[in-house]
Design a protein around this motif. Structure first.
Motif: not given
Ligand SMILES: Cc1cc2nc3c(=O)[nH]c(=O)nc-3n(C[C@H](O)[C@H](O)[C@H](O)COP(=O)(O)OP(=O)(O)OC[C@H]3O[C@@H](n4cnc5c(N)ncnc54)[C@H](O)[C@@H]3O)c2cc1C
Length: 373
Positions: A16-21, A71-75, A148-153, A155-157
Motif C-alpha cells: 500500500c505504501s509503495t502504491a501510494l508513493h 508527518k504521517i497525517e500529511d502523507l 496497524p490496521f488503521r495505518t495500512t487502511q 495508506f490504501r485509501k
C-alpha cells in the motif's frame, strides 16, 4: 487486457505504501491483494514504530521511515494513532548493559545518534514500574507506536485517492515476460505492466519462484496477547534482548504483550494455531519485570503470518533474474515501522532506477540467486 505502469503484488503496509508513493510520482499502479488490505501481518502486528536495535543494513530505511511517521497525517490524511513516547530496551543485568554500551558506541562511530545509553535513574524516570533489578538500558526517543490496521487502511485509501487502483480478493497466479512488459496472471484475468513489485509478505517466495528465483523464506507466526484495562503506568514501548518480550500500554489502558514467541502458521489456509505454553513464558517474563502487572488478566491472544529470512533482514531491491521486477518482502517480524520509508524508496527506485536511501546488503542476490541471463 488491463494495463498499468506498475503491478504491486500484496496489500500489506509495504504494498500500500509503495502504491501510494508510485501514484504520488504520477505513475499508475494497480495493487492486487488476494484477501483484503491489512488482512495479514500489517493489520495485526504490535504497532511498534521503532528504530531501536535494528540491523545496520536497515538503519537508513528505518530513519527515512521515521521521518515519514512524524508527518504521517500529511502523507495519508490520518494520524494512524501514532504516538512517540520512545522505545526502551531494558538491560536485566550489568553484562547486558555492557553489550548495549558497545553497540551504542559503535553506532556513534558510524554517525548514528538515535540510540542513547541510559543508567538506572533515567530508566526509572522513563519506566517507573520496571523492576529494581534492571541497571539501565537504551532509549530511542523518537520511536513510538501506531494502530496497524488503521495505518495500512489509511495508506490504501490515500493511494486510491491519488490514482492507484486496488483490487482485493484477487490472487496473482503467474508472471511471464511478453515483449517489453510483464504479463501478470491473476484469478480475475491478466494485467500487463512494464514493472512489478513483489510485496507479497509470507507468500513472496512463491512470486519469486515464478521468476526462477528461489529464496529461503520461512513462514512464521509471531503471537501477541492483550490484558484487561489497567490504570496508566507506562508511556514508552519496552523491549528486552535476552528474553523475548515487547510490551506497551495503549491509551485505553490495555497492555499488548509480544516479543517473538511463535504460533504454528498454515499459510495456505490463512490460519495460525496459538501456542499457549509459549505465551505463558511471556506472561512470566512480564510478571518478573513489572510487578504492577501481577493483577492483570489476559483477555485475548492472536498471531499473524509473517515472512522470516535466514539473516533476519528483508529482501529489498531489484530482482536478480528478471528486469523490471522488484522485491520488497521478508521483513522478519519488524517491518511495520519500515513501511512508509520503504514504499517511498521503492517508488523512487522503480521510477528512476536509483535511490538515495542506501539499501546495500538487502538485495536478493545475497542468497546466491542467479544473475539475469
Ligand atoms: C504478531 C506480529 C507482531 C508484529 N509486531 C511488529 C511491530 O511491533 N513493529 C514492526 O515494525 N513490525 C512488527 N511486525 C512485523 C510486521 O507486521 C511485518 O513485517 C509487516 O507488516 C510486513 O508487511 P508486508 O506488507 O510485507 O506483508 P503483509 O502484511 O503480509 O502483506 C502481504 C500481502 O500480500 C498478499 N499476497 C500474498 N500473495 C499474494 C498473491 N499471490 N496475490 C495477491 N496478494 C498476495 C497477502 O494476502 C498479504 O495481505 C509484527 C508481525 C506480527 C505478525
Amino acid at each position: 487486457m488491463r494495463t498499468a505502469d506498475v503491478v504491486v503484488i500484496g496489500g500489506g503496509i509495504h504494498g500500500c505504501s509503495t502504491a501510494l508513493h508510485l501514484a504520488l510520482r504520477g505513475l499508475k499502479p494497480i495493487l492486487v491483494e488476494k484477501d483484503y488490505a491489512g488482512r495479514h501481518a500489517s493489520g495485526v502486528n504490535a504497532g511498534g514504530v521503532r528504530q531501536l536495535a535494528r540491523d545496520l543494513a536497515e538503519i537508513p530505511l528505518s530513519i527515512s521511515s521515521m521521518d515519514l511517521w512524524e508527518k504521517i497525517e500529511d502523507l495519508v490524511g490520518d494520524d494512524c494513532g501514532f504516538t512517540n513516547n520512545g522505545t526502551v530496551l531494558v538491560a536485566e543485568n550489568d553484562e547486558e548493559l555492557a553489550s548495549f554500551r558497545a553497540r551504542v558506541d559503535d553506532l556513534r562511530m558510524r554517525g548514528y545518534t538515535h540510540e542513547e545509553l541510559i543508567g538506572r535513574d533515567e530508566l526509572k524516570r522513563l519506566v517507573p514500574a520496571v523492576s529494581d533489578h534492571c541497571p539501565g538500558g537504551v532509549v530511542s526517543r523518537r520511536d513510538g507506536a501506531a494502530d496497524p490496521f488503521r495505518t495500512t487502511q489509511a495508506f490504501r485509501k490515500r493511494a486510491i485517492e491519488r490514482g492507484a487502483e486496488v483490487i482485493e480478493g484477487v490472487t496473482v497466479t503467474g508472471l511471464a515476460r511478453v515483449g517489453d512488459v510483464w504479463r501478470v496472471e491473476t484469478s480475475a484475468g491478466p494485467i500487463e505492466a512494464p514493472k512489478v513489485v513483489n510485496a507479497a509478505g509470507a507468500w513472496a517466495d512463491r512470486i519469486a519462484a515464478m521468476l526462477g528465483e528461489p529464496v529461503p523464506l520461512t513462514v512464521v507466526a509471531p503471537m501477541l496477547m492483550v490484558t484487561s484495562r489497567l490504570p496508566a503506568f507506562i508511556d514508552p514501548v519496552v523491549i528486552l534482548r535476552g528474553r523475548k518480550l515487547s510490551f506497551k500500554q495503549l491509551d485505553n489502558g490495555t497492555v499488548v504483550i509480544g516479543g517473538g514467541h511463535l504460533a504454528v502458521p498454515y499459510r495456505d489456509r490463512n490460519e495460525t494455531v496459538i501456542d499457549w505454553t509459549k505465551l505463558a513464558i511471556s506472561a512470566r517474563t512480564v510478571w518478573e519485570l513489572f510487578p504492577a502487572m501481577r493483577i492483570a488478566t489476559i483477555v485475548r491472544a492472536w498471531a499473524g503470518i509473517e515472512a522470516y529470512m535466514p539473516d533476519g533482514i528483508p529482501v529489498v531491491g531489484p530482482s536478480a533474474t528478471s528486469e523490471g521486477v522488484y522485491h520488497q518482502f521478508g521483513f522478519s517480524t519488524h517491518g511495520f515501522q519500515l513501511g512508509p520509508g520503504t514504499g517511498a524508496m521503492m517508488a523512487e527506485l522503480v521510477a528512476t532506477g536509483a535511490t538515495n536511501v542506501p539499501i546495500d546488503g538487502l538485495g536478493i542476490e545475497r542468497f546466491g540467486t542467479l544473475k539475469p541471463g
